[in-house]
Design an enzyme around this catalytic site. Structure first.
Site, PDB file in Angstrom:
ATOM      1  N   ASP A  66     -93.296 -87.390  35.073  1.00  0.00           N
ATOM      2  CA  ASP A  66     -93.660 -88.732  35.931  1.00  0.00           C
ATOM      3  C   ASP A  66     -95.083 -88.812  36.424  1.00  0.00           C
ATOM      4  OD1 ASP A  66     -93.383 -91.110  37.359  1.00  0.00           O
ATOM      5  OD2 ASP A  66     -93.284 -90.168  38.989  1.00  0.00           O
ATOM      6  N   SER A  67     -95.580 -89.671  36.605  1.00  0.00           N
ATOM      7  CA  SER A  67     -96.977 -89.839  37.024  1.00  0.00           C
ATOM      8  C   SER A  67     -97.391 -88.970  38.295  1.00  0.00           C
ATOM      9  CB  SER A  67     -97.454 -91.233  37.363  1.00  0.00           C
ATOM     10  OG  SER A  67     -96.427 -91.904  38.076  1.00  0.00           O
ATOM     11  N   GLY A  70     -99.488 -97.072  37.262  1.00  0.00           N
ATOM     12  CA  GLY A  70     -99.149 -98.435  37.259  1.00  0.00           C
ATOM     13  C   GLY A  70    -100.231 -99.400  37.526  1.00  0.00           C
ATOM     14  N   CYS A 103     -90.916 -91.832  34.376  1.00  0.00           N
ATOM     15  CA  CYS A 103     -91.825 -93.050  34.818  1.00  0.00           C
ATOM     16  C   CYS A 103     -91.514 -94.150  34.174  1.00  0.00           C
ATOM     17  CB  CYS A 103     -93.286 -92.478  34.501  1.00  0.00           C
ATOM     18  SG  CYS A 103     -94.459 -93.621  34.911  1.00  0.00           S
ATOM     19  N   ASN A 104     -91.691 -95.196  35.077  1.00  0.00           N
ATOM     20  CA  ASN A 104     -91.140 -96.531  34.164  1.00  0.00           C
ATOM     21  C   ASN A 104     -92.415 -97.252  33.446  1.00  0.00           C
ATOM     22  OD1 ASN A 104     -88.592 -98.371  35.307  1.00  0.00           O
ATOM     23  ND2 ASN A 104     -89.189 -96.522  36.636  1.00  0.00           N
ATOM     24  N   THR A 105     -93.732 -96.872  34.008  1.00  0.00           N
ATOM     25  CA  THR A 105     -94.790 -97.319  33.463  1.00  0.00           C
ATOM     26  C   THR A 105     -95.060 -96.735  31.989  1.00  0.00           C
ATOM     27  OG1 THR A 105     -95.511 -97.744  35.814  1.00  0.00           O
ATOM     28  CG2 THR A 105     -97.215 -97.715  33.990  1.00  0.00           C
ATOM     29  N   GLU A 156     -94.608 -93.615  49.585  1.00  0.00           N
ATOM     30  CA  GLU A 156     -95.154 -92.222  49.821  1.00  0.00           C
ATOM     31  C   GLU A 156     -95.793 -92.005  51.437  1.00  0.00           C
ATOM     32  OE1 GLU A 156     -98.103 -90.934  47.170  1.00  0.00           O
ATOM     33  OE2 GLU A 156     -96.805 -91.180  45.412  1.00  0.00           O
ATOM     34  N   CYS A 209     -89.025 -99.078  39.213  1.00  0.00           N
ATOM     35  CA  CYS A 209     -90.083 -97.883  39.440  1.00  0.00           C
ATOM     36  C   CYS A 209     -89.562 -96.775  40.064  1.00  0.00           C
ATOM     37  CB  CYS A 209     -91.025 -98.591  40.358  1.00  0.00           C
ATOM     38  SG  CYS A 209     -92.259 -97.440  41.034  1.00  0.00           S
ATOM     39  N   THR A 210     -90.013 -95.553  39.790  1.00  0.00           N
ATOM     40  CA  THR A 210     -89.457 -94.184  40.326  1.00  0.00           C
ATOM     41  C   THR A 210     -89.345 -94.129  41.929  1.00  0.00           C
ATOM     42  OG1 THR A 210     -91.751 -93.555  40.327  1.00  0.00           O
ATOM     43  CG2 THR A 210     -90.378 -92.797  38.612  1.00  0.00           C
ATOM     44  N   HIS A 211     -90.371 -94.970  42.311  1.00  0.00           N
ATOM     45  CA  HIS A 211     -90.411 -94.816  43.993  1.00  0.00           C
ATOM     46  C   HIS A 211     -89.357 -95.953  44.604  1.00  0.00           C
ATOM     47  CE1 HIS A 211     -94.074 -92.827  43.098  1.00  0.00           C
ATOM     48  NE2 HIS A 211     -94.347 -92.518  44.370  1.00  0.00           N
TER      49      HIS A 211
END
Ligand code: DGL
Length: 272
Positions: free
Chosen positions: A16-17, A49, A79-81, A159, A191-193
């Site tokens: 992931d990013s 992103g 990562c979705n992006t 975050e 999105c991961t978050h």
């Protein structure tokens, strides 16, 4: 990229990013507890992103090259992006190793779940502007209507640990109002978050809207694929993930606890 020999004992590489992809690690662990997981979070270059496609594709290739050194039997793009803009690059870089991205898995699950054929997608700007979710959904069923909304402030809020915070509620209400007015019955957390903010999002969308967590969707897909290829790890031990990051910010430990709900194991610092 030279091919390597894989076996059921080979690890699954996940990247992931940043640290957000730990939501995918958690989902894969729950679904496949004895698999060895190697996770790379590109904490030095996060966020992806808000970057250009050229940059996202370059990062996606470099992240995959790093994981390939560990001879994985599968790569999961958490990562979705990257899933939206660079899955083909990851596939090229990993040769014949199967690659699964969160985006396709989430899109498939959303199509299975919707009854009204009206699906909402939320994600980073790059993911939403790429239109990749709508394309993946309409490839399966072109009659489904897809409504998308970029929610760039959700990543920093997650975050910061602003999970149950009044500011997050205000922003979430603002972001989601447009989608709610479209009478969607399914909402993809693209999105991961966003799974971190799921409780808050659900409290706004209400019980009538199914929430699709791409992390859970991709974990289920990984199990299906490994099982079909007789590549499931037969071990019974609960494996601890091997974690790598490209920068070690001070608050990493705190974020790890937030994303995983447990104390952080050892983390390796790698240079990109
Ligand atoms: N991992 C990214 C995603 O799922 C979110 C964070 C970022 O922008 O890099 O789209």
């Amino acid at each position: 990229m030279p091919q390597h020999k894989i076996s059921p004992d080979s690890p699954i590489g996940i990247f992931d990013s940043g640290i957000g992809g730990l939501t995918v690690v958690k989902a894969v662990q729950a679904c496949l507890p004895s698999e060895r997981l190697i996770y790379f979070g590109d904490t030095a270059r996060v966020p992806y992103g808000s970057k250009s496609q050229v940059t996202i594709r370059k990062y996606g290739r470099e992240d995959t090259e790093l994981l390939m050194k560990y001879q994985p039997k599968m790569i999961i793009v958490a990562c979705n992006t990257v899933s939206a803009l660079a899955l083909d690059v990851v596939q090229q870089t990993s040769g014949e190793i199967p690659v699964i991205g969160v985006l396709k898995a989430g899109a498939e699950l959303a199509v299975n779940q919707t009854r009204s054929g009206r699906i909402g997608i939320i994600g980073t700007r790059a993911t939403i502007y790429s239109n990749a979710y709508a394309c993946a959904i309409n490839e399966i069923d072109r009659n489904i209507e897809v409504f998308s909304k970029a929610c760039p402030l959700f990543v920093p809020l997650a975050e910061e640990g602003f999970i149950d915070h009044a500011a997050t509620r205000l922003i979430a209400e603002e972001y989601l109002s447009e989608l709610l007015s479209k009478q969607i019955d399914t909402l993809v957390l693209g999105c991961t978050h966003y799974p971190i903010l799921r409780g808050m999002i659900e409290s706004i969308t209400g019980p009538g809207i199914r929430i699709i967590d791409s992390a859970e969707a991709v974990a289920g897909k990984a199990r299906e694929l490994l099982s079909a290829e007789s590549m499931l790890n037969p071990g019974t031990k609960h494996a601890v993930p091997h974690l790598m990051v490209s920068d070690l910010p001070q608050k990493f430990r705190e974020l790890y606890r937030l994303f995983m709900g447990t104390e952080m194991p050892d983390v390796e610092l790698v240079e990109m």
